[in-house]
Scaffold this motif. Structure first.
Motif, PDB file in Angstrom:
ATOM      1  N   LEU B 149       2.433   0.145  -3.340  1.00 26.07           N
ATOM      2  CA  LEU B 149       3.336   0.318  -4.477  1.00 26.07           C
ATOM      3  C   LEU B 149       4.562   1.122  -4.065  1.00 26.07           C
ATOM      4  O   LEU B 149       5.690   0.737  -4.367  1.00 26.07           O
ATOM      5  CB  LEU B 149       2.616   1.013  -5.631  1.00 26.07           C
ATOM      6  CG  LEU B 149       1.554   0.169  -6.351  1.00 26.07           C
ATOM      7  CD1 LEU B 149       0.841   0.986  -7.404  1.00 26.07           C
ATOM      8  CD2 LEU B 149       2.189  -1.051  -6.985  1.00 26.07           C
ATOM      9  N   THR B 152       6.844  -0.927  -1.825  1.00 24.84           N
ATOM     10  CA  THR B 152       7.527  -1.981  -2.569  1.00 24.84           C
ATOM     11  C   THR B 152       8.655  -1.403  -3.404  1.00 24.84           C
ATOM     12  O   THR B 152       9.731  -1.996  -3.521  1.00 24.84           O
ATOM     13  CB  THR B 152       6.526  -2.712  -3.494  1.00 24.84           C
ATOM     14  OG1 THR B 152       5.443  -3.170  -2.695  1.00 24.84           O
ATOM     15  CG2 THR B 152       7.173  -3.887  -4.191  1.00 24.84           C
ATOM     16  N   LEU B 153       8.417  -0.244  -3.976  1.00 21.41           N
ATOM     17  CA  LEU B 153       9.390   0.309  -4.921  1.00 21.41           C
ATOM     18  C   LEU B 153      10.512   1.090  -4.239  1.00 21.41           C
ATOM     19  O   LEU B 153      11.611   1.193  -4.785  1.00 21.41           O
ATOM     20  CB  LEU B 153       8.685   1.219  -5.932  1.00 21.41           C
ATOM     21  CG  LEU B 153       7.724   0.488  -6.871  1.00 21.41           C
ATOM     22  CD1 LEU B 153       7.013   1.465  -7.776  1.00 21.41           C
ATOM     23  CD2 LEU B 153       8.461  -0.546  -7.700  1.00 21.41           C
ATOM     24  N   GLY B 154      10.256   1.609  -3.072  1.00 21.13           N
ATOM     25  CA  GLY B 154      11.304   2.360  -2.378  1.00 21.13           C
ATOM     26  C   GLY B 154      11.803   3.526  -3.213  1.00 21.13           C
ATOM     27  O   GLY B 154      11.039   4.404  -3.590  1.00 21.13           O
ATOM     28  N   GLU B 155      13.089   3.504  -3.513  1.00 23.65           N
ATOM     29  CA  GLU B 155      13.726   4.612  -4.228  1.00 23.65           C
ATOM     30  C   GLU B 155      13.414   4.628  -5.724  1.00 23.65           C
ATOM     31  O   GLU B 155      13.571   5.648  -6.387  1.00 23.65           O
ATOM     32  CB  GLU B 155      15.251   4.491  -4.083  1.00 23.65           C
ATOM     33  CG  GLU B 155      15.765   4.639  -2.670  1.00 23.65           C
ATOM     34  CD  GLU B 155      16.022   6.095  -2.342  1.00 23.65           C
ATOM     35  OE1 GLU B 155      17.005   6.642  -2.876  1.00 23.65           O
ATOM     36  OE2 GLU B 155      15.238   6.680  -1.582  1.00 23.65           O
ATOM     37  N   VAL B 156      13.021   3.470  -6.243  1.00 26.50           N
ATOM     38  CA  VAL B 156      12.795   3.377  -7.690  1.00 26.50           C
ATOM     39  C   VAL B 156      11.500   4.104  -8.052  1.00 26.50           C
ATOM     40  O   VAL B 156      10.464   3.843  -7.456  1.00 26.50           O
ATOM     41  CB  VAL B 156      12.712   1.901  -8.133  1.00 26.50           C
ATOM     42  CG1 VAL B 156      12.364   1.791  -9.606  1.00 26.50           C
ATOM     43  CG2 VAL B 156      14.031   1.197  -7.845  1.00 26.50           C
TER      44      VAL B 156
END
Lengths: 131, 182
Positions: B149, B152-156
């Motif tokens: 997770l 996949t989300l990186g900075e978000v």
């Protein structure tokens, strides 16, 4: 919208969110964040701490409050669960008892945003939760 | 505790307190054997056999803020009500595995409940730990990790409402595909 069934789908969703999200240039330095610790031991969970934490996570994110919401163990106030410890930047930690969604909203709107005192604080003589 | 996911939220705290860095949550549904098992494994500090044996007692706890510890006893109660049991496998320095066995078709077996929400809150609440979830049924399996997770989300942030909703759907759709018990 297509069904989300894989991490690839989640990534697409993330790209959408990233576009509309104005990237806040907040440093993750703890001193500038509001710290919210939700008591999540057996007593807390049985009293609905999960809903309380979920509300804090969604609402602080929704209102773009620079907050970090984490879980902690039992603070020894099982009678007053769900309990939440809120530390405003540069202030002493404050513990609130019986925090349901309505109370959580009051804490966010009045204590966290405006800095007013609200009912339901548990008088404490310790600095923070250590276990 | 009303649901299996409430128990997960609860028992995982024990692993976190034990200083675990990787916590695995494994649910297996064996329909032919009428068995539903929940296993929580961690690489925390572990317990000696004496402590492990006492951990299922309601008046035993390692904490000092209060004298009772009901997480495991409540899990055992729910498991036993369905003809099942709870076993603890632990070794100091290696970690602990708690396995609860439930009767799959027993009317008192708690529903799974909001597993997506529990997994999310667990990850958000313990940023220092890694979590893995695996759900196996005769129809297939679904697995996801906190690392998946986050990568996949990186900075978000995970806490974005749109992302939280998407992760709920990710769980719901995949668990439906393998016909997981709700």
């Amino acid at each position: 919208m297509n069904k989300i069934t894989s991490l690839a789908d989640l990534k697409k969703m993330k790209d959408q969110v990233q576009n509309r999200l104005k990237m806040r240039e907040n440093s993750d330095a703890v001193e500038t964040l509001v710290q919210i610790k939700v008591g999540m031991a057996t007593c807390g969970i049985a009293s609905g701490a999960k809903d309380t934490m979920n509300f804090f996570v969604e609402e602080t994110s929704h209102q773009a409050i620079d907050a970090v919401v984490t879980q902690t163990g039992c603070m020894g106030f099982c009678y007053a669960e769900p309990t939440v410890e809120v530390t405003l930047p540069g202030k002493e930690p404050v513990v609130f008892g019986h925090v349901d969604k309505a109370k959580a909203r009051e804490i966010i709107d009045r204590y966290i945003i405006k800095g007013e005192l609200v009912d339901g604080m548990i008088p404490m003589n310790f600095k923070t939760i250590h276990d | 505790m009303k649901t299996i996911s409430d128990h997960i939220l609860d028992i995982v705290q024990n692993s976190v307190k034990a200083g675990a860095t990787l916590i695995e949550i494994i649910v297996r549904e064996k329909w032919n054997d009428d068995l539903y098992t929940l296993e929580i494994r961690d690489d925390g500090c572990g317990m000696d056999s004496e402590t492990a044996a006492r951990a299922l007692e309601p008046f035993f706890t390692s904490r000092t803020t209060r004298k009772v510890g009901l997480g495991l006893p409540l899990l055992r109660q729910n498991a036993m009500q369905t003809g099942g049991s709870v076993a603890i496998d632990s070794e100091p320095g290696r970690g602990t595995a708690v396995t609860a066995r439930f009767g799959y078709s027993h009317i008192d077996r708690p529903a799974m409940g909001d597993i997506a929400g529990v997994f999310l809150l667990t990850i958000i609440g313990h940023p220092q730990c890694s979590f893995a979830y695996l759900h196996v049924t005769p129809e297939g399996e679904f697995s996801i990790t906190s690392q998946d997770l986050r990568e996949t989300l990186g900075e978000v942030p995970l806490t974005d409402p749109g992302i939280m909703q998407a992760i709920r759907e990710l769980f719901g759709n995949n668990l439906e595909m393998i016909k997981a018990s709700k």
